[in-house]
Design an enzyme around this catalytic site. Structure first.
Site, PDB file in Angstrom:
ATOM      1  N   TYR A   1       9.993 -24.270 -16.895  1.00  0.00           N
ATOM      2  CA  TYR A   1      10.979 -24.794 -17.527  1.00  0.00           C
ATOM      3  C   TYR A   1      12.357 -24.623 -16.654  1.00  0.00           C
ATOM      4  O   TYR A   1      12.889 -23.541 -16.395  1.00  0.00           O
ATOM      5  CB  TYR A   1      11.316 -24.233 -18.970  1.00  0.00           C
TER       6      TYR A   1
ATOM      7  N   ASP B   1       6.624 -16.419 -24.358  1.00  0.00           N
ATOM      8  CA  ASP B   1       7.424 -17.558 -24.787  1.00  0.00           C
ATOM      9  C   ASP B   1       6.735 -18.600 -25.600  1.00  0.00           C
ATOM     10  O   ASP B   1       5.886 -19.400 -25.048  1.00  0.00           O
ATOM     11  CB  ASP B   1       8.445 -18.470 -23.899  1.00  0.00           C
TER      12      ASP B   1
ATOM     13  N   ILE C   1       6.921 -20.968 -27.924  1.00  0.00           N
ATOM     14  CA  ILE C   1       8.109 -21.977 -28.720  1.00  0.00           C
ATOM     15  C   ILE C   1       6.999 -23.231 -28.815  1.00  0.00           C
ATOM     16  O   ILE C   1       7.582 -23.948 -29.871  1.00  0.00           O
ATOM     17  CB  ILE C   1       9.254 -22.175 -27.840  1.00  0.00           C
TER      18      ILE C   1
ATOM     19  N   LYS D   1      11.105 -26.756 -31.450  1.00  0.00           N
ATOM     20  CA  LYS D   1      10.007 -27.751 -30.977  1.00  0.00           C
ATOM     21  C   LYS D   1       9.108 -28.020 -32.145  1.00  0.00           C
ATOM     22  O   LYS D   1       9.152 -29.272 -32.469  1.00  0.00           O
ATOM     23  CB  LYS D   1       9.339 -27.149 -29.802  1.00  0.00           C
TER      24      LYS D   1
END
Lengths: 426, 444
Positions: B152, B237, B239, B276
Site C-alpha cells: 500500500y 494489518d 483491515i 473497508k
C-alpha cells in the site's frame, strides 16, 4: 526484545487522576470518595446543550432532524483536515466566542481530533528533535507529554512570579533564551496559553506586543493556546494573538493559534481541535499530518449545526460565563475563609490557590506532602504547582466546574480539616 | 530612502519540509486528475472514473436499514446522563461497550476461530494512525520494518514520515503469485544488516493490498517462525479481513497463535479498522490488538493523540454488538464483493486482460505487462498516463506500490455503482480493441 517508550505518567497530575478513577466521589453512592478538582471539565451548562439537541436533532446521535439518517454522505473519506462547512462554522464560532473582536479565515484552519494532536502537529512542523520551546511557568502538565514525547522536543521553563501575578517578563524570557542557546540548544519558539492554565489570567495587550517583538528579534515562532478563550468570567476583555496581528502590519508567519471545543463547549469526548496559522507552509504540512488525527465525520456533521446556531451560542456563552463566575466566587470565598488566597483570575475553569501557609517546609517536598494529605485524608484531587513547574512552592490548581454548589461546601469543609492539622503541626 | 533589511524567514522543521509524505507519487497525482474532472453518470459521463480509491460502497443500504429500525442505537438514551457522560468521555481506554463490540465483530469475521479480549483492544482514529503508532512504539528513528512488496503506497508516509523509521522491502514476484518466501524474508533481513540498519519487525497486510489475496496458512507459519527466530515483531494489518469473498479462505495470525497456545505471541500486533469492511472511513475508527501487555499500555497512552469521538464509539457500539445485524452484514457484504469481483474479472478477461487470482479486498491486481512498450518503470508510467488521460480511468501503477515487476496495476471496483463499473469495463474494452486494431495496422 526491547520497546523504546517514554514513561510520562509518573507526575502527581496523572497519579491523582488515576486515584480518583479508583475511588470517585458520588453524593449518594460514595460520599467518602475522592472529589475531582484536577480535571478541568465543565459540567455547568449541559442542560443548555441537551435542550438544543432535543429541539434540533430529535436527540439523534447522527444529528439529523429530517428523518434522513443517511450514512452515505458522511461515511466516505473526507478531507483529513476537516469538512469545509465545519471550518466555516468553527471560524465563526471562534470569532463569536472571542467577542467578535477579530475574524478568522477558514482557509487558514486545520482541524484535528482534539487540541492535544493540534499542539503535537505544530511541534512536529516547527521544531526538530532536540530543539526547544520556551514555556512560561506555571504551565499545563499535559504539555510535557503532548509536546515532548514523540517529537523529541525540549520544553524550557521561563519562571513567572506571583509578584507579577505570574505574567511573563521579557527579561526572564531573554535570560532563558540565552541560557538555552549557551547549552547548544536551538530555540524554535515560545508556547503561551492565553487565557492561562493553571493561573486563569489573561495576557495583557502590551505583553502580547512585547512577545511579538521578542519573537521577531530572535526569529522564532509563537504558539498561542487559546482554548479557554470562551471561558471568561471576569470583566476583562480577551485579546487573541489574531487580534494583535490584525492591527499591525507584522510578518505573521511565525504566529500559530490552537483552539478546541473541549473546554468552552464542554465536549472533550468529541475530539475537536483547531490549528490556526498564518504560515502557508505550516498549513500545508499540518494538513497532511491530520490524517493521523482526523475528526470523525458524524461528529462534524452534528456540530456544524450546533456551532452555527449563533443565537444558541450567544445564550450559551453568557450563561456559561455567569455560572462559572458564580462557582468561582463561591469557591474562592470559601478558600478565603480558610485563609487561603487565590491569584487574580478571570478565565478558565479553575482557581490558582496559595496554600503555602499550610506546608511544613517551603519546598517542593513540603508541597507534595500537602498534596498527599489533600488526596488521601481530605480526599480531594488538586493539582500541585510543582506538576505545573511553578517556581514558588505551595500553589495548587483547583477546578471547580465539575462541582455543584453543595459539593463546594463539602470540599471547603474537607480542606478546613486538613488545614487545621497543618496549622497544629507547623 | 532607507534600504529594507530582508528578515530571514522563520524556519520550519525537517518533518515539515521533507518529501516523506510521499504525496508527489503517481498514486496521488491520479487523484488530482480525478478531482479536476470527476465522472458522473448524468452530468459528466466522459469524466475520469476513480478506480484508485479502495472504498467500499456496496453495503450502505444495510447500515442505513439498521439505523432506521434501531433508533435507540442512534440516540443517547433517555434522561440527562446519556449525552453529557458521552460528551465528557475522553478516557483513552475507550468505551468498554465499544471495545467489546469490536472484539466480538473481529471474532465473527474470523468465523469464531480466534478469540479477542476487549482489554487488549486499543482504539485509534483510523488504521493509518494505528500503523504509525505501532511504528513509534516498536522502533526507533533509523530502525527498519520489513514490508513485502507490492505494498500500500500510504505505508511510505504512515510508517516513515514522523517516525524516522525505514522500510526495507521483502521482494515478491509473479513467479509464485507474489507470495512471501523464507528466502525473501532472509534476503531482506540481510540487506538491512548490510546497511547497518536494525530490523525491528515485519509488517504484513493480510488480505494483501494491492494483491487482493489472502496469505496462505503455511506462509503465515513461516513468517511467524522467522520473526520468532530473529526475535522481532510482527504487525499484521488485517483491515480487509471482512472483505474476503469466502469465509473459509482467510486465516488470521490470531488463529496461528491460538493453534500454538499463544507461545511467543508477545511479538504480535494486529491492526484493524472499520474503513473497508464497514465502508465507514469518514468515521475514523481503527484499532490495535496486541498480545503484548507493555505495547497495549503504551499504545493506549499514545492514542491520546488520535482518539475516536465518543459519539462515534457510542453509535457503533450498538450496531456492532447486534449479532443478528453483524452476521447478516458480513455475509451479504462478502457476497456482493464477490459478485463485483467476478464482474470485473470477466469483463477484463473478455478484453484480453488477466489478473492475479484474488479472493479478497476491494480491488484486483491487473496484469498489463504484455501491453508495455518497454518492460520498465517508465514504460509502466507511460501506460498509466494513457489510462488516465485517454481512457479516463484512474488506476494505481504497481511502481507506486514498489512492485519489482513493471506492468501491474491495482484496480478498485467497490467504490462505484455497478453501472459505473460497466462503463469503466466498456472503456477498457474499447481501448484494448483499438490497440489491437492499431497493432494489426502496423503489421500490415
Amino acid at each position: 526484545m526491547t520497546i523504546s517508550i517514554a514513561r510520562p505518567n509518573d507526575s502527581p497530575y496523572y497519579i491523582g487522576l488515576d486515584r480518583v478513577s479508583e475511588d470517585p466521589y458520588h453524593r449518594l453512592d460514595n460520599p467518602n470518595g475522592i472529589i475531582q478538582l484536577g480535571l478541568f471539565e465543565n459540567r455547568l451548562c449541559f442542560d443548555l446543550i441537551e435542550k438544543w439537541l432535543s429541539e434540533n436533532t430529535k436527540d439523534s446521535v447522527m444529528g439529523r432532524d429530517d428523518g434522513d439518517l443517511s450514512i452515505s454522505g458522511i461515511a466516505p473519506y473526507q478531507p483529513s483536515d476537516g469538512l469545509v462547512e465545519f471550518k466555516v462554522a468553527m471560524a465563526d464560532f471562534m470569532s463569536q466566542v472571542m467577542g467578535r473582536a477579530v475574524s478568522f479565515d477558514p482557509s487558514q484552519m486545520v482541524l484535528t481530533a482534539g487540541a492535544t494532536p493540534a499542539l503535537e502537529i505544530l511541534c512536529f512542523c516547527l521544531a526538530d528533535p532536540g530543539n526547544a520551546f520556551l514555556v512560561p511557568t506555571p504551565y499545563y502538565p499535559g504539555f510535557d507529554r503532548d509536546m515532548k514525547w514523540r517529537t523529541g522536543v525540549e520544553l524550557i521553563p521561563v519562571h513567572c512570579r506571583s509578584t507579577d501575578n505570574f505574567i511573563i517578563s521579557i527579561t526572564a524570557l531573554d535570560q532563558a533564551f540565552n541560557q538555552t542557546r549557551k547549552r547548544g540548544i536551538k530555540v524554535r519558539g515560545i508556547l503561551i496559553s492565553n487565557p492561562s492554565n493553571p493561573v486563569g489570567n489573561l495576557l495583557p495587550r502590551e505583553t502580547l506586543y512585547n512577545l511579538l517583538d521578542f519573537a521577531r528579534e530572535k526569529n522564532i515562532h509563537i504558539v498561542s493556546d487559546e482554548i479557554f478563550a470562551g471561558s471568561m468570567y471576569g470583566s476583562e476583555e480577551f485579546v487573541s494573538m489574531a487580534e494583535i496581528l490584525d492591527m499591525e502590519d507584522i510578518d505573521k508567519n511565525r504566529i500559530h493559534i490552537v483552539y478546541g471545543l473541549s473546554k468552552d463547549l464542554a465536549l472533550p469526548g468529541f475530539r475537536v481541535g483547531v490549528i490556526y496559522s498564518f504560515n502557508e507552509s505550516v498549513l500545508v504540512a499540518a494538513k497532511k499530518l491530520t490524517r493521523f488525527s482526523s475528526i470523525s465525520a458524524p461528529t462534524q456533521r452534528l456540530l456544524i449545526s450546533m456551532v452555527s446556531d449563533t443565537r444558541f451560542i450567544q445564550e450559551y456563552i453568557e450563561t456559561n460565563k455567569k455560572r462559572i463566575r458564580e462557582m468561582h466566587d463561591l469557591f474562592v470565598e470559601g478558600l478565603k475563609q480558610l485563609g487561603i488566597k487565590c491569584a487574580q483570575s478571570c478565565a478558565g475553569l479553575y482557581c490558582w490557590a496559595d496554600m503555602s501557609g499550610l506546608i511544613s517546609s517551603y519546598s517542593e517536598k513540603g508541597e507534595l506532602e500537602l498534596w498527599d494529605k489533600l488526596l488521601n485524608i481530605a480526599k480531594i484531587n488538586v493539582t500541585p504547582g510543582s506538576a505545573c513547574h511553578c517556581i514558588e512552592p505551595g500553589w495548587f490548581r483547583c477546578c471547580f466546574t465539575t462541582l455543584s454548589q453543595e459539593d463546594v461546601v463539602i470540599v471547603i469543609e474537607r480542606i478546613r480539616k486538613v488545614a487545621e492539622t497543618c496549622k497544629i503541626s507547623s | 530612502m532607507a534600504i529594507e533589511i530582508e528578515q530571514p524567514s522563520v524556519g520550519l522543521s525537517k518533518v515539515a519540509v521533507s518529501e516523506t509524505h510521499g504525496e508527489d507519487s503517481p498514486y496521488f497525482a491520479g487523484w488530482k486528475a480525478y478531482d479536476e474532472n470527476p465522472y458522473d453518470e448524468l452530468t459528466n459521463p466522459s469524466g475520469v472514473i476513480q478506480m484508485g480509491l479502495a472504498e467500499n460502497q456496496v453495503s450502505f443500504d444495510l447500515l442505513e436499514a439498521f439505523l432506521e429500525t434501531h433508533s435507540e442505537a442512534s440516540s443517547w438514551g433517555k434522561g440527562a446522563s446519556g449525552f453529557r457522560e458521552n460528551a465528557l468521555f475522553q478516557d483513552y481506554h475507550g468505551l468498554l461497550s465499544f471495545r467489546k463490540a469490536m472484539a466480538s465483530f473481529m471474532e465473527q469475521i474470523r468465523g469464531g476461530r480466534a478469540k479477542f479480549d476487549p482489554e487488549r483492544v486499543v482504539l485509534t482514529a483510523g488504521a493509518t494512525a494505528a500503523n504509525e503508532l505501532l511504528t513509534f512504539i516498536l522502533a526507533d528513528p533509523g530502525d527498519a520494518l520489513l514490508v513485502p512488496t507490492p505494498y500500500y503506497p500510504g505505508f511510505d508516509r504512515d510508517l516513515r514520515w514522523r517516525t524516522g523509521v525505514k522500510i526495507v522491502p521483502i521482494h515478491c514476484d509473479s513467479s509464485n503469485n507474489f507470495q512471501i518466501t523464507p528466502q525473501a524474508l532472509e534476503a531482506a533481513y540481510s540487506e538491512a544488516e548490510a546497511m547497518n540498519i536494525k530490523v525491528r519487525g515485519v509488517l504484513i497486510t493480510n488480505p494483501s493490498n494491492p494483491l487482493g489475496a489472502t496469505i496462505q496458512r503455511s506462509v503465515l507459519e513461516e513468517i511467524f517462525d522467522f520473526v520468532t527466530r530473529k526475535n522481532i515483531h510482527l504487525v499484521s494489518d488485517e483491515i480487509y479481513s471482512g472483505s474476503v469473498f469466502s469465509s473459509s479462505e482467510f486465516i488470521s495470525i490470531a488463529e496461528i497463535l491460538e493453534a500454538r497456545q499463544n507461545k511467543n505471541s508477545e511479538r504480535v500486533h494486529i491492526v484493524y479498522s472499520l474503513s473497508k469492511d464497514l465502508g465507514l472511513p469518514g468515521f475514523r475508527v481503527g484499532t490495535i490488538y496486541s498480545y503484548n501487555d507493555e505495547v497495549v499500555t503504551t499504545a493506549r497512552r499514545m492514542s491520546s493523540f488520535t482518539l475516536i469521538s465518543s459519539q462515534t464509539q457510542h453509535l457503533l457500539a450498538s450496531m456492532l454488538s447486534n449479532k443478528e445485524f453483524t452476521e447478516n452484514y458480513i455475509k451479504t457484504n462478502r457476497e456482493r464483493l464477490r459478485k463485483r469481483y467476478n464482474m470485473i474479472i470477466e469483463g477484463l478477461r473478455s478484453a484480453g486482460i488477466e489478473c492475479l487470482k484474488g479472493n479478497a479486498g476491494l480491488f484486483c491486481w491487473m496484469n498489463l505487462s504484455p501491453l508495455l512498450e518497454k518492460p520498465t518503470r517508465e514504460g509502466e508510467l507511460a501506460l498509466w498516463n494513457s489510462m488516465l488521460h485517454e481512457v479516463k480511468l484512474n488506476i494505481s501503477p504497481g511502481s507506486s506500490c514498489h512492485c519489482s515487476e513493471p506492468g501491474w496495476f491495482r484496480v478498485c471496483f467497490a467504490n462505484m455503482s455497478e453501472q459505473t463499473l460497466e462503463v469503466a469495463l466498456k472503456r477498457i474494452h474499447n481501448f484494448m480493441e483499438k490497440r489491437e486494431r492499431d497493432r494489426n495496422l502496423k503489421v500490415i
